[in-house]
Scaffold this motif. Structure first.
Motif, PDB file in Angstrom:
ATOM      1  N   SER A  14       0.725  -1.162  -0.051  1.00 54.72           N
ATOM      2  CA  SER A  14       0.033   0.018  -0.133  1.00 54.72           C
ATOM      3  C   SER A  14       0.986   1.320  -0.038  1.00 54.72           C
ATOM      4  CB  SER A  14      -0.848  -0.006   1.188  1.00 54.72           C
ATOM      5  OG  SER A  14      -1.516   1.295   1.355  1.00 54.72           O
ATOM      6  N   LEU A  15       0.496   2.455  -0.783  1.00 58.14           N
ATOM      7  CA  LEU A  15       1.083   3.299  -0.915  1.00 58.14           C
ATOM      8  C   LEU A  15       0.778   4.371   0.403  1.00 58.14           C
ATOM      9  CD1 LEU A  15       0.425   4.599  -4.292  1.00 58.14           C
ATOM     10  CD2 LEU A  15       2.502   3.468  -3.457  1.00 58.14           C
ATOM     11  N   ASP A  16      -0.359   4.013   1.161  1.00 56.90           N
ATOM     12  CA  ASP A  16      -0.827   4.579   2.470  1.00 56.90           C
ATOM     13  C   ASP A  16      -1.543   3.622   3.233  1.00 56.90           C
ATOM     14  OD1 ASP A  16      -1.891   6.195   4.194  1.00 56.90           O
ATOM     15  OD2 ASP A  16      -2.249   8.115   2.953  1.00 56.90           O
ATOM     16  N   ILE A  17      -0.987   2.957   4.092  1.00 56.77           N
ATOM     17  CA  ILE A  17      -1.485   1.941   4.950  1.00 56.77           C
ATOM     18  C   ILE A  17      -2.845   2.466   5.758  1.00 56.77           C
ATOM     19  CG2 ILE A  17      -1.379   0.314   6.934  1.00 56.77           C
ATOM     20  CD1 ILE A  17       1.391  -0.166   6.210  1.00 56.77           C
ATOM     21  N   ARG A  18      -2.598   3.685   6.230  1.00 58.51           N
ATOM     22  CA  ARG A  18      -3.677   4.556   7.004  1.00 58.51           C
ATOM     23  C   ARG A  18      -5.123   4.469   6.164  1.00 58.51           C
ATOM     24  NH1 ARG A  18      -5.796   8.966   6.921  1.00 58.51           N
ATOM     25  NH2 ARG A  18      -4.093  10.062   5.888  1.00 58.51           N
ATOM     26  N   ARG A  19      -4.808   4.838   4.934  1.00 55.36           N
ATOM     27  CA  ARG A  19      -5.891   5.397   4.033  1.00 55.36           C
ATOM     28  C   ARG A  19      -6.460   3.738   3.420  1.00 55.36           C
ATOM     29  NH1 ARG A  19      -4.958   8.843  -0.554  1.00 55.36           N
ATOM     30  NH2 ARG A  19      -7.325   8.949  -0.958  1.00 55.36           N
ATOM     31  N   SER A  20      -5.424   2.972   3.281  1.00 51.03           N
ATOM     32  CA  SER A  20      -5.917   1.486   2.879  1.00 51.03           C
ATOM     33  C   SER A  20      -6.907   0.911   3.909  1.00 51.03           C
ATOM     34  CB  SER A  20      -4.894   0.612   2.483  1.00 51.03           C
ATOM     35  OG  SER A  20      -4.223   0.935   1.202  1.00 51.03           O
ATOM     36  N   LYS A  21      -6.414   1.051   5.205  1.00 52.51           N
ATOM     37  CA  LYS A  21      -7.017   0.377   6.473  1.00 52.51           C
ATOM     38  C   LYS A  21      -8.706   0.898   6.370  1.00 52.51           C
ATOM     39  CE  LYS A  21      -5.209   0.279  10.093  1.00 52.51           C
ATOM     40  NZ  LYS A  21      -4.426   0.781  11.202  1.00 52.51           N
ATOM     41  N   ALA A  22      -8.453   2.316   6.611  1.00 52.98           N
ATOM     42  CA  ALA A  22      -9.979   3.016   6.438  1.00 52.98           C
ATOM     43  C   ALA A  22     -10.873   2.686   5.546  1.00 52.98           C
ATOM     44  CB  ALA A  22      -9.641   4.587   6.547  1.00 52.98           C
ATOM     45  N   PHE A  23     -10.323   2.346   4.235  1.00 53.20           N
ATOM     46  CA  PHE A  23     -11.253   1.971   3.086  1.00 53.20           C
ATOM     47  C   PHE A  23     -11.780   0.728   3.479  1.00 53.20           C
ATOM     48  CE2 PHE A  23     -11.471  -0.608  -0.734  1.00 53.20           C
ATOM     49  CZ  PHE A  23     -12.509   0.313  -1.328  1.00 53.20           C
ATOM     50  N   PHE A  24     -10.909  -0.150   3.605  1.00 57.54           N
ATOM     51  CA  PHE A  24     -11.327  -1.822   3.971  1.00 57.54           C
ATOM     52  C   PHE A  24     -12.093  -1.804   5.137  1.00 57.54           C
ATOM     53  CE2 PHE A  24      -7.530  -2.623   1.002  1.00 57.54           C
ATOM     54  CZ  PHE A  24      -8.271  -3.199  -0.173  1.00 57.54           C
ATOM     55  N   GLU A  25     -11.995  -1.273   6.045  1.00 60.91           N
ATOM     56  CA  GLU A  25     -13.057  -0.910   7.265  1.00 60.91           C
ATOM     57  C   GLU A  25     -14.304  -0.749   6.732  1.00 60.91           C
ATOM     58  OE1 GLU A  25     -10.658   1.263  10.228  1.00 60.91           O
ATOM     59  OE2 GLU A  25      -9.757  -0.532  11.044  1.00 60.91           O
ATOM     60  N   SER A  26     -14.473   0.524   6.074  1.00 60.06           N
ATOM     61  CA  SER A  26     -15.732   0.942   5.825  1.00 60.06           C
ATOM     62  C   SER A  26     -16.265   0.191   4.813  1.00 60.06           C
ATOM     63  CB  SER A  26     -15.510   2.582   5.250  1.00 60.06           C
ATOM     64  OG  SER A  26     -16.559   3.046   4.721  1.00 60.06           O
ATOM     65  N   ALA A  27     -15.672  -0.104   3.607  1.00 59.70           N
ATOM     66  CA  ALA A  27     -16.160  -0.634   2.458  1.00 59.70           C
ATOM     67  C   ALA A  27     -16.748  -2.144   2.908  1.00 59.70           C
ATOM     68  CB  ALA A  27     -15.177  -0.593   1.015  1.00 59.70           C
ATOM     69  N   PHE A  28     -15.893  -3.071   3.516  1.00 62.09           N
ATOM     70  CA  PHE A  28     -16.224  -4.317   3.657  1.00 62.09           C
ATOM     71  C   PHE A  28     -16.126  -4.963   5.019  1.00 62.09           C
ATOM     72  CE2 PHE A  28     -13.803  -3.879  -0.277  1.00 62.09           C
ATOM     73  CZ  PHE A  28     -14.860  -4.055  -1.324  1.00 62.09           C
ATOM     74  N   GLY A  29     -15.784  -3.902   6.106  1.00 57.91           N
ATOM     75  CA  GLY A  29     -15.812  -4.421   7.346  1.00 57.91           C
ATOM     76  C   GLY A  29     -14.742  -5.363   7.927  1.00 57.91           C
ATOM     77  N   TRP A  30     -13.596  -5.110   7.273  1.00 56.57           N
ATOM     78  CA  TRP A  30     -12.371  -5.832   7.699  1.00 56.57           C
ATOM     79  C   TRP A  30     -11.912  -5.235   8.891  1.00 56.57           C
ATOM     80  CZ3 TRP A  30      -8.698  -6.417   2.866  1.00 56.57           C
ATOM     81  CH2 TRP A  30      -9.225  -7.129   1.681  1.00 56.57           C
ATOM     82  N   CYS A  31     -11.048  -6.187   9.895  1.00 59.05           N
ATOM     83  CA  CYS A  31     -10.557  -5.956  11.027  1.00 59.05           C
ATOM     84  C   CYS A  31      -9.093  -5.914  11.104  1.00 59.05           C
ATOM     85  CB  CYS A  31     -10.999  -6.651  12.312  1.00 59.05           C
ATOM     86  SG  CYS A  31     -12.753  -6.713  12.216  1.00 59.05           S
ATOM     87  N   PHE A  32      -8.516  -4.753  11.595  1.00 60.97           N
ATOM     88  CA  PHE A  32      -6.898  -4.679  11.603  1.00 60.97           C
ATOM     89  C   PHE A  32      -6.259  -4.679  12.861  1.00 60.97           C
ATOM     90  CE2 PHE A  32      -8.495  -3.074   7.491  1.00 60.97           C
ATOM     91  CZ  PHE A  32      -7.605  -3.405   6.491  1.00 60.97           C
ATOM     92  N   THR A  33      -5.094  -5.412  12.691  1.00 61.51           N
ATOM     93  CA  THR A  33      -4.217  -5.316  13.974  1.00 61.51           C
ATOM     94  C   THR A  33      -2.811  -4.786  13.568  1.00 61.51           C
ATOM     95  OG1 THR A  33      -5.209  -7.433  15.045  1.00 61.51           O
ATOM     96  CG2 THR A  33      -2.922  -6.633  15.684  1.00 61.51           C
ATOM     97  N   ASP A  34      -2.338  -3.802  13.676  1.00 59.59           N
ATOM     98  CA  ASP A  34      -1.098  -3.140  13.665  1.00 59.59           C
ATOM     99  C   ASP A  34       0.188  -3.725  14.110  1.00 59.59           C
ATOM    100  OD1 ASP A  34      -2.559  -1.104  12.043  1.00 59.59           O
ATOM    101  OD2 ASP A  34      -2.727   0.264  13.812  1.00 59.59           O
TER     102      ASP A  34
END
Length: 118
Positions: A14-34
């Motif tokens: 990803s060119l921008d992990i923060r924006r990728s995480k926000a996208f996948f959380e919002s669009a598909f409900g993915w969960c993240f662990t940093d």
């Protein structure tokens, strides 16, 4: 096929992990662990995986693998992608067995969503 040789985990840049995480959380409900600022693991996506920070990403047209998500309601999924900041790169099209669209998420990755019917 033996259990030990099946796909188990997927990672992409990803060119921008923060924006990728926000996208996948919002669009598909993915969960993240940093795990630091350069890597984030995801779950609740059908297959676990991770996103790592990179200076460059590749598109399927350049030979990169294409991650394809399944949807029960492809119109709703396309709406979620657009609302979350994804850019549709190939509008919904039919193929034998179903239909799909391609999009690029804010971190630069191209993915697709498919369904049996539109």
């Amino acid at each position: 096929m033996q259990e030990s040789t099946k796909l188990n985990y997927v990672e992409f840049a990803s060119l921008d992990i923060r924006r990728s995480k926000a996208f996948f959380e919002s669009a598909f409900g993915w969960c993240f662990t940093d795990y630091g600022s350069e890597y984030s693991a995801f779950s609740n996506a059908g297959m676990d995986g991770g996103i790592f920070s990179a200076q460059r990403v590749m598109k399927a047209e350049s030979g990169a693998p294409l991650l394809v998500l399944y949807s029960n309601n492809i119109s709703e999924s396309q709406e979620c992608v657009e609302k979350a900041g994804g850019a549709i790169t190939k509008p919904l099209f039919d193929f034998p067995g179903g239909c799909r669209f391609h999009f690029v998420e804010p971190g630069g990755n191209e993915l697709a969503v498919w369904s049996e019917t539109a």
